[in-house]
Design a protein around this motif. Structure first.
Motif, PDB file in Angstrom:
ATOM      1  N   THR A   1       0.811  -1.209   0.000  1.00 42.50           N
ATOM      2  CA  THR A   1       0.000   0.000   0.000  1.00 42.50           C
ATOM      3  C   THR A   1       0.855   1.274   0.000  1.00 42.50           C
ATOM      4  O   THR A   1       1.991   1.285   0.478  1.00 42.50           O
ATOM      5  CB  THR A   1      -0.973   0.003   1.198  1.00 42.50           C
TER       6      THR A   1
ATOM      7  N   SER B   1      -2.579   3.746  -4.056  1.00 43.49           N
ATOM      8  CA  SER B   1      -3.421   2.744  -3.396  1.00 43.49           C
ATOM      9  C   SER B   1      -3.499   3.122  -1.925  1.00 43.49           C
ATOM     10  O   SER B   1      -2.587   3.748  -1.394  1.00 43.49           O
ATOM     11  CB  SER B   1      -2.815   1.346  -3.548  1.00 43.49           C
TER      12      SER B   1
ATOM     13  N   ASN C   1     -13.237   2.175   1.754  1.00 45.22           N
ATOM     14  CA  ASN C   1     -12.369   1.377   0.876  1.00 45.22           C
ATOM     15  C   ASN C   1     -13.027   1.160  -0.486  1.00 45.22           C
ATOM     16  O   ASN C   1     -12.359   1.187  -1.513  1.00 45.22           O
ATOM     17  CB  ASN C   1     -12.023   0.039   1.544  1.00 45.22           C
TER      18      ASN C   1
ATOM     19  N   ASN D   1     -10.451   1.154  -3.590  1.00 44.83           N
ATOM     20  CA  ASN D   1      -9.372   0.342  -3.018  1.00 44.83           C
ATOM     21  C   ASN D   1      -9.771  -1.075  -2.640  1.00 44.83           C
ATOM     22  O   ASN D   1      -8.899  -1.871  -2.274  1.00 44.83           O
ATOM     23  CB  ASN D   1      -8.759   1.058  -1.815  1.00 44.83           C
TER      24      ASN D   1
ATOM     25  N   ARG E   1      -7.982  -3.979  -4.796  1.00 44.63           N
ATOM     26  CA  ARG E   1      -6.854  -3.398  -5.532  1.00 44.63           C
ATOM     27  C   ARG E   1      -5.564  -3.791  -4.811  1.00 44.63           C
ATOM     28  O   ARG E   1      -5.519  -3.780  -3.571  1.00 44.63           O
ATOM     29  CB  ARG E   1      -6.998  -1.869  -5.533  1.00 44.63           C
TER      30      ARG E   1
ATOM     31  N   GLY F   1      -4.526  -2.040  -1.737  1.00 47.07           N
ATOM     32  CA  GLY F   1      -5.758  -1.632  -1.057  1.00 47.07           C
ATOM     33  C   GLY F   1      -6.149  -2.706  -0.048  1.00 47.07           C
ATOM     34  O   GLY F   1      -5.322  -3.124   0.771  1.00 47.07           O
TER      35      GLY F   1
END
Ligand SMILES: Nc1nc2c(c(=O)[nH]1)N[C@H]1C(S)=C(S)[C@@H](COP(=O)(O)OP(=O)(O)OC[C@H]3O[C@@H](n4cnc5c(=O)[nH]c(N)nc54)[C@H](O)[C@@H]3O)O[C@H]1N2
Ligand SMILES: Nc1nc2c(c(=O)[nH]1)N[C@H]1C(S)=C(S)[C@@H](COP(=O)(O)OP(=O)(O)OC[C@H]3O[C@@H](n4cnc5c(=O)[nH]c(N)nc54)[C@H](O)[C@@H]3O)O[C@H]1N2
Ligand code: SF4
Ligand SMILES: [Mo]
Length: 746
Positions: A167, A293, A319, A324, A327, A330
């Motif tokens: 992230t 992200s 989120n 995210n 992802r 994410g």
């Protein structure tokens, strides 16, 4: 036999917290000589914390119960396994016949999820009791996660995991993984992972009423007034939507509903309540949308508060709206080798199919909120709990309303504890059934593999053979299940002889399978990993990083994600009313929060001398400004009073807590009659759950409110003067086992 003896290396997994650290033991004929982190473990990469050595201390602890115990008029008596199992089966069955199935209550505590045998054999036994009075640590902890997972993604265990290893922006609320090593997010080696995150240009922001060990390694920390995270999170959602920055996936429904729900939650409106400036809130929301992200993670501190479910709802919404979910970097769903969801080992979950008898609180997946167990024990009438089965749990210290529970346990008709100690709760049991301990058991982590930041699989055979006559938890539950089934068949409601009950046959076959064999069968359905390959690689097999997989991994019936849910909306309305009422912090208000320490674990690891040595860790933290105002000095003993009770405790002045906030850790309060914990009884500190209030529960699911408890402080002298503080940790400590006097303040 050689006098030099043999030395071997064995591998295992630590089962004390959720981090699943790989361990390497040096074992001689005299026993385990050393414990190190296993550098070849693909998940924990050599990390361990000081608690790992306690696995050996527990193994060797002279206070540990090693044989079944029966409580008699004159004290505990060791009895044989067959006698103990038979007695438990007959008593539970008799109470069920006399008062109905709901008269037997069940509490399943935290260590169950850390024991393979308790999962494969304990949970099925508890189900055989067919009681609606089922409780567990879930509703003291992560119930809002499980409920929202079910509503959003179709299964209570479909938990999106923050992809910390990739992230760019990590927002952490109400979690202290530097101490806890992560929860609903198995993340051993958190400190190193954060270093790596920052080295690659990522950032971590922590929102917490205390500047925690995790805040110390973050880029930014913001204090928040306890219990107001829902306000903050809805304001973040508000800004994302108002900016036109929402990028939900095509399978997401309900954005308009969310827009309407959060309309009133402007940063300016929530700032005075939360204590976080409006421009800080705006910047945070924009960080979330502008980062390549981002992952929002809210844990224990935001689940166990008044709006815990709304908090977790908002974490999902954030989120999802910021694009995210699913992802890389994410939040993502895991691909464990043994897939509890695909194998239907855990059901998708259900909510509010029935309600509790006394307080009308909703069930979740067959369990009622732990905060109401005490009501079900104390309130007369059909369905009253008259017997308790406590499996690896210590409700007297772990649940709100400890003193009332202590008394209620003492008054039961029958109680069995599956425990390895005679402690604050099990001292009330008629029978204690002790299992073997971690080092003596085979292990495969069914649960936490599902929540880990990387997909791995590992099977570790027991490091040491069990002692003669000791029994594994699965063997105890196996024997009890078979015995209980036999007693029921003979009972007044016996089935017609000769009719074949297919379900019972299947259950019996399953009951006789060992946990290792069960894992072997489950792995046969997994691709690429078998028990044989796992046995060859005791460090663990790497199955790779978290991978996207939506909408394929959705388990909702329409394979879509709905943002708005009828069961949550009323609590969002309630939150909005609280916002409109806009009661800012009252002068002198003090809100109590909890605290975890890396050398302590919930209610039961204070008997290991190596862990408890050093500075006491039980004290109350308070801001110097609050102490000045109250005329209290660092080191003083104070009386802390809440709506539910009061305790005496030493004070440490610290600006690590927000003004208006005090902090006390849970799991203390061991010095009571009958407790057989030689070391722990000298560990000072009251039980904070003498202060938390069982009458106040979270608004949607009835989760316990353990954070944001209003309290007042009253000076009672300095620590030196008050030598009795050790002896008066709580109201309950003054009660004698089995006595009928109520809990008065000392
Ligand atoms: N105020 C406040 N209260 C809290 C919390 C908080 O933060 N603040 N945290 C809550 C949370 S998140 C949780 S999960 C709960 C935990 O609370 P509980 O569910 O009560 O679990 P533990 O405190 O871990 O108690 C574990 C019990 O299991 C026994 N045990 C340990 N290992 C074994 C074993 O191998 N076999 C058997 N048979 N028994 C074993 C121990 O002796 C102990 O009695 O506490 C909750 N209570
Ligand atoms: N060493 C150790 N590790 C453990 C455990 C243990 O007892 N000891 N217990 C295990 C268990 S059962 C669990 S569930 C996990 C829990 O793991 P975590 O969720 O990381 O739990 P805590 O360390 O209690 O962190 C909760 C944080 O929430 C903060 N907080 C309290 N109230 C609020 C609030 O209103 N808002 C916000 N934003 N924050 C708040 C507290 O200050 C605290 O820092 O840890 C597990 N690991
Ligand atoms: S962090 Fe500590 S307690 Fe948790 S699994 Fe690792 S060694 Fe065990
Ligand atoms: Mo927990």
């Amino acid at each position: 036999m050689t006098s030099a003896g043999t030395t071997r290396t064995a591998h295992g997994t630590c089962t004390l917290c959720e981090a699943m650290c790989g361990l390497e033991y040096t074992v001689t004929d005299e026993g385990v000589q050393s414990v190190r982190g296993d550098k070849k473990d693909p998940l924990s990469r050599g990390h361990i914390c000081p608690k790992a050595t306690a696995l050996v201390d527990i193994l060797n602890d002279p206070d540990r119960v090693r044989r079944p115990l029966q409580r008699t008029e004159t004290g505990w008596r060791e009895i044989g396994w067959d006698e103990a199992v038979d007695l438990v089966a007959r008593r539970l069955s008799a109470i069920r016949d006399e008062h109905g199935a709901d008269a037997v209550g069940v509490y399943a505590g935290n260590p169950n999820v850390h024991s393979l045998g308790a999962m494969t054999h304990g949970i099925p036994f508890l189900s055989m009791l067919r009681t609606r009075n089922r409780y567990s640590a879930t509703s003291l902890d992560q119930l809002p996660h499980q409920l929202t997972n079910m509503l959003f993604y179709g299964h209570q265990l479909r938990q999106p995991i923050a992809d910390i290893d990739n992230t760019d922006f990590f927002l952490v609320l109400g979690a202290n993984p530097m101490a806890s090593n992560g929860s609903m997010m198995t993340v051993p080696d958190f400190g190193k992972r954060v270093k790596e995150l920052r080295a690659r240009g990522g950032r971590m922001v922590v929102i917490d009423p205390r500047r925690t060990e995790t805040a110390d390694v973050a880029d930014t920390h913001h204090f928040i007034r306890p219990g107001t995270d829902a306000h903050l999170l809805l304001a973040l959602v508000h800004v994302v939507l108002a900016d036109g920055a929402a990028t939900p996936a095509p399978y997401v429904d309900g954005v308009e509903g969310v827009t309407e729900a959060v309309a009133a939650f402007t940063p300016e409106a929530v700032a005075p309540l939360t204590g976080i400036d409006a421009d800080v809130i705006r910047t945070l929301a924009r960080d979330l949308t502008s980062a390549g992200s981002a992952a929002v993670y809210g844990r224990m501190g935001v689940s166990t508060q008044e709006f815990g479910t709304v908090c977790q709802w908002a974490v999902h919404v954030l989120n999802i709206l910021t694009g995210n979910l699913d992802r890389v970097g994410g939040v993502l769903f895991t691909d464990p080798a043994v897939d509890l969801i695909a194998n239907k080992i855990t059901g998708r979950g259900h909510f509010d199919k029935w309600r509790s008898r006394v307080r009308d609180l909703p069930e979740f997946s067959g369990e009622l909120p732990a905060s109401t167990l005490v009501d079900e024990m104390n309130t007369d009438g059909p369905g009253r709990v008259r017997a308790m089965v406590v499996a690896s749990g210590n409700p007297v210290l772990s649940m709100p309303g400890g003193p009332r529970l202590d008394e209620a346990f003492a008054g039961l008709d029958f109680m069995v504890s599956f425990d390895i100690y005679v402690n604050e709760t099990s001292r009330h049991a008629d029978i204690i059934l002790p299992s073997t301990v971690a080092l003596e058991r085979d292990h495969y982590d069914l649960i936490f593999s599902t929540f880990a930041v990387r997909n791995t699989a590992k099977f570790n055979p027991a490091v040491l053979p069990k002692e003669a006559e000791a029994r594994h938890d699965w063997e105890i539950f196996r024997d009890l299940s078979l015995r209980y089934a036999a007693v029921r068949r003979r009972g007044p409601r016996a089935r017609t002889l000769g009719r074949v009950n297919a379900a019972a046959v299947v259950r019996e076959v399953r009951t006789r399978l060992s946990p290792a064999r069960t894992v072997e069968l489950l792995l046969l359905r997994a691709r690429g990993v078998t028990l044989r390959t796992l046995r060859k690689n005791p460090h663990g097999t790497d199955l790779g990083p978290l991978r996207p997989g939506l909408p394929g991994k959705l388990l909702t019936r329409d394979r879509r994600v709905a943002l708005m849910h009828d069961v949550i909306t009323p609590d969002i309305d309630r939150l909005r009313n609280a916002l409109l009422a806009a009661t800012p912090r009252a002068d002198g208000e003090l809100l109590l929060i909890g605290r975890r320490h890396v050398r302590s674990n919930n209610s039961w690891m204070h008997n290991a001398p190596r862990l408890v040595k050093g500075k006491p860790r039980h004290g109350l933290l308070a801001h110097p400004a609050d102490l000045d105002r109250l005329g209290i000095s660092d080191g003083d003993t104070v009386e802390v009073v809440s709506a539910a009770g009061s305790v005496r405790i030493e004070v440490t002045a610290s600006d690590s807590v927000m003004p208006g906030v005090v902090s006390i850790p849970h799991g203390f309060g061991h010095d009571r009659d009958g407790v057989r914990l030689t070391v722990a009884r000298d560990v000072r500190g009251p039980s904070v759950n003498d202060l938390t209030d069982p009458d106040r529960v979270e608004g949607v699911a009835g989760n316990a409110v353990l954070n944001g408890v209003p309290v007042t402080l009253r000076p009672v002298g300095t620590a030196d003067q008050d030598t009795s503080s050790r002896r008066v940790p709580s109201t309950s400590s003054e009660r004698r086992v089995g006595s009928s006097t109520g809990g008065q303040m000392a």
